[in-house]
Design a protein around this motif. Structure first.
Motif, PDB file in Angstrom:
ATOM      1  N   ARG A 123       0.987  -1.268   0.061  1.00  0.00           N
ATOM      2  CA  ARG A 123      -0.212  -0.056   0.028  1.00  0.00           C
ATOM      3  C   ARG A 123       1.030   1.435  -0.093  1.00  0.00           C
ATOM      4  O   ARG A 123       0.568   2.213  -0.632  1.00  0.00           O
ATOM      5  N   GLU A 124       1.984   1.321   0.800  1.00  0.00           N
ATOM      6  CA  GLU A 124       2.722   2.449   1.022  1.00  0.00           C
ATOM      7  C   GLU A 124       3.598   2.729  -0.417  1.00  0.00           C
ATOM      8  O   GLU A 124       3.662   3.877  -1.005  1.00  0.00           O
ATOM      9  N   SER A 125       4.150   1.464  -0.894  1.00  0.00           N
ATOM     10  CA  SER A 125       4.781   1.501  -2.246  1.00  0.00           C
ATOM     11  C   SER A 125       3.763   2.120  -3.378  1.00  0.00           C
ATOM     12  O   SER A 125       4.241   3.139  -4.002  1.00  0.00           O
ATOM     13  N   ALA A 126       2.598   1.679  -3.361  1.00  0.00           N
ATOM     14  CA  ALA A 126       1.520   2.059  -4.519  1.00  0.00           C
ATOM     15  C   ALA A 126       1.377   3.641  -4.352  1.00  0.00           C
ATOM     16  O   ALA A 126       1.198   4.251  -5.194  1.00  0.00           O
ATOM     17  N   ARG A 127       1.361   4.010  -3.097  1.00  0.00           N
ATOM     18  CA  ARG A 127       1.110   5.673  -2.729  1.00  0.00           C
ATOM     19  C   ARG A 127       2.182   6.377  -3.428  1.00  0.00           C
ATOM     20  O   ARG A 127       1.973   7.406  -4.024  1.00  0.00           O
ATOM     21  N   ALA A 128       3.276   5.791  -2.940  1.00  0.00           N
ATOM     22  CA  ALA A 128       4.513   6.731  -3.656  1.00  0.00           C
ATOM     23  C   ALA A 128       4.454   6.764  -5.052  1.00  0.00           C
ATOM     24  O   ALA A 128       5.013   7.770  -5.714  1.00  0.00           O
ATOM     25  N   ASN A 129       4.222   5.730  -5.685  1.00  0.00           N
ATOM     26  CA  ASN A 129       4.355   5.422  -7.119  1.00  0.00           C
ATOM     27  C   ASN A 129       3.286   6.010  -7.807  1.00  0.00           C
ATOM     28  O   ASN A 129       3.698   6.897  -8.796  1.00  0.00           O
ATOM     29  N   THR A 130       2.061   6.339  -7.237  1.00  0.00           N
ATOM     30  CA  THR A 130       1.019   7.395  -7.897  1.00  0.00           C
ATOM     31  C   THR A 130       1.454   8.580  -7.680  1.00  0.00           C
ATOM     32  O   THR A 130       1.225   9.285  -8.951  1.00  0.00           O
TER      33      THR A 130
END
Length: 494
Positions: free
Chosen positions: A199-206
């Motif tokens: 989840r944290e990685s997906a937020r940074a990627n967005t």
């Protein structure tokens, strides 16, 4: 094969649902077993936290950036102004395979991507070959992308503080350097984000995807200011062979649209969201690629792209006469390429997770941390491997080797669609490739065509890679496969 009314087999007894041919190389893993094992690892489970928008951003993050920010400088000299057609040809090839991916992702929503699809349809040996190609696609492309990251980092540093990292520490051996330190650094940074959780990685990627799209739109606006129609006067200077050769190289730019399929065991609603994310991401990426390539060639004569790995920043500087815009684009490129490293590295760890769970690679890759819900040891091992590779191998060889591995895996996905429709015609599908078998066959043929146009040295590297993979499979995987060990247990009990 299982009937729809039969309970899915457990991992300890796959023989109840798996076909057990006399040849162990042809043993297949039932779809029901693949789905039933979803998210389960050694000591913990992956967490379902990703929605459709996050899955789309993962695919865009893994795809958008490399071809434009890095590989464009290699492709334009091969095709000239007709590189825009090369992008369309590569995108069309990706589209055919994307449709097949979408159908399989909606039917078999698991982490292994095309490896798992091949295991369910084409047998264990083909699945291993596909998985080995995915390691080439994901793991090696992380290194290839990281190499280009250092070029834009130097552009940014030069434009802000007037200092650059010496060639000895910013280029690999063979490209004038000793060790590519920036490439290693960006892989380590991505590793840190992944260890924090999906989840944290997906937020940074967005956030990073938003930055890269804004950067490319800005480039198009400024690039049009320097657009010269005369740069297109000799549209196909190297003929159709040049277009095909550039398309084969540029297919590297489309690697990653399938990244959403590697998140099948962390998606909230994978059967519906995975097909949508795959198709939407490919449409957005292709449109941006073609537009940016069109503007870039219009703003700079095609012969001047030779040897330029930071072409877009250079064009903005030439058009405006100021270094500010080039520095701004370089800063955005640093963020954009970092997101590619992050998402592709994520995909590689999830593919190895699936292969490890099946027993084809060591168990360490399937261990999941109960605290973060991530395969920690897997992430550490893959990141260090990719980081060292990025620091020691030139970009060109990496990009072409990655393209051939990807094309081979995509070709198998198209075959898997046809096989699964024959063997499991009544299996629920949330998405179906239109026009029957025509699209998967076209997907297979276009992948084969682009593979044919890659250089002899690329095929040589691919042959070495496949030979190494077969040695590992016959020396390790064939005996430790969970289907093999479970079948031996059933035979002993009888």
């Amino acid at each position: 094969m299982l009937d729809h009314g039969t309970a899915p087999p457990t991992a300890a007894e796959p023989a109840t649902g798996a076909r057990r041919p006399s040849n162990p190389l042809l043993r297949r893993k039932p779809v029901e077993l693949l789905v039933a094992e979803g998210g389960k690892g050694e000591g913990g489970t992956l967490r379902r936290t990703l929605g459709m928008w996050q899955l789309t951003m993962i695919s865009i993050g893994a795809t958008l950036g490399t071809g434009i920010f890095v590989v464009l400088g290699e492709a334009v000299p091969k095709a000239g102004p007709a590189v825009t057609i090369s992008f369309v040809l590569a995108g069309l090839t990706a589209l055919f395979s994307a449709l097949s991916y979408a159908e399989l992702a909606g039917s078999i929503p698991v982490a292994g991507s095309s490896y798992s699809y091949a295991y369910a349809t084409l047998g264990e040996l083909v699945a291993w070959i596909c998985g080995w190609c995915l390691i080439l696609e994901y793991g090696v492309s992380v290194a290839a992308v990281a190499v280009g990251w250092g070029q834009y980092l130097n552009e940014f540093l030069d434009g802000t503080i007037g200092v650059t990292i010496p060639d000895a520490l910013s280029a690999p051996p063979g490209d004038g350097g000793i060790f590519n330190l920036p490439a290693l650094i960006v892989v380590v940074l991505a590793m840190g984000l992944l260890l924090g959780g999906a989840r944290e990685s997906a937020r940074a990627n967005t956030i990073m995807v938003g930055v890269k799209i804004a950067a490319l739109v800005l480039f198009c606006v400024i690039g049009f200011m320097g657009f010269k129609s005369g740069n297109y006067s000799d549209f196909m200077p190297l003929g159709r062979a040049g277009i095909s050769g550039a398309a084969s190289t540029l297919f590297f730019s489309y690697i990653g649209f399938d990244a959403a399929s590697t998140a099948g065991e962390e998606a909230k609603n994978p059967k519906k969201d995975l097909p949508r994310a795959i198709m939407l991401s490919l449409v957005i990426v292709t449109a941006l690629y073609v537009l940016v390539a069109f503007v870039a060639v219009g703003a700079r004569p095609w012969k001047e792209f030779e040897g330029s790995e930071a072409a877009l920043a250079g064009i903005m500087k030439d058009v405006t006469g100021h270094s500010f815009w080039a520095t701004l684009l370089a800063a955005c490129a640093v963020i954009a390429i970092a997101s590619v490293v992050l998402t592709v590295l994520y995909g590689q760890t999830r593919i190895l997770f699936a292969m490890s769970r099946d027993g084809l690679v060591p168990k360490v890759f399937a261990k999941v941390s109960p605290r973060s819900g991530t395969p920690v040891a897997n992430t550490l091992v893959v990141s260090l491997f990719c980081g060292v590779l990025a620091a020691a191998v030139p970009l060109g060889n990496l990009a072409d080797a990655t393209s051939i591995g990807t094309l081979f895996a995509f070709a198998l996905v198209n075959v898997a669609v046809v096989v699964l429709r024959r063997t499991r015609p009544d299996m629920p599908r949330t998405f179906r490739v239109p026009f029957g078998w025509i699209i998967p066959i076209l997907g297979f043929l276009t992948c084969a065509y682009l593979m044919w146009n890659l250089s002899g040295i690329t095929w040589e590297y691919f042959g070495y890679w496949m030979a190494a993979g077969l040695v590992i499979y016959f020396g390790y995987g064939i005996r430790r496969s969970r289907l093999a060990t479970a079948s031996d247990t059933v035979s002993a009990e009888k």
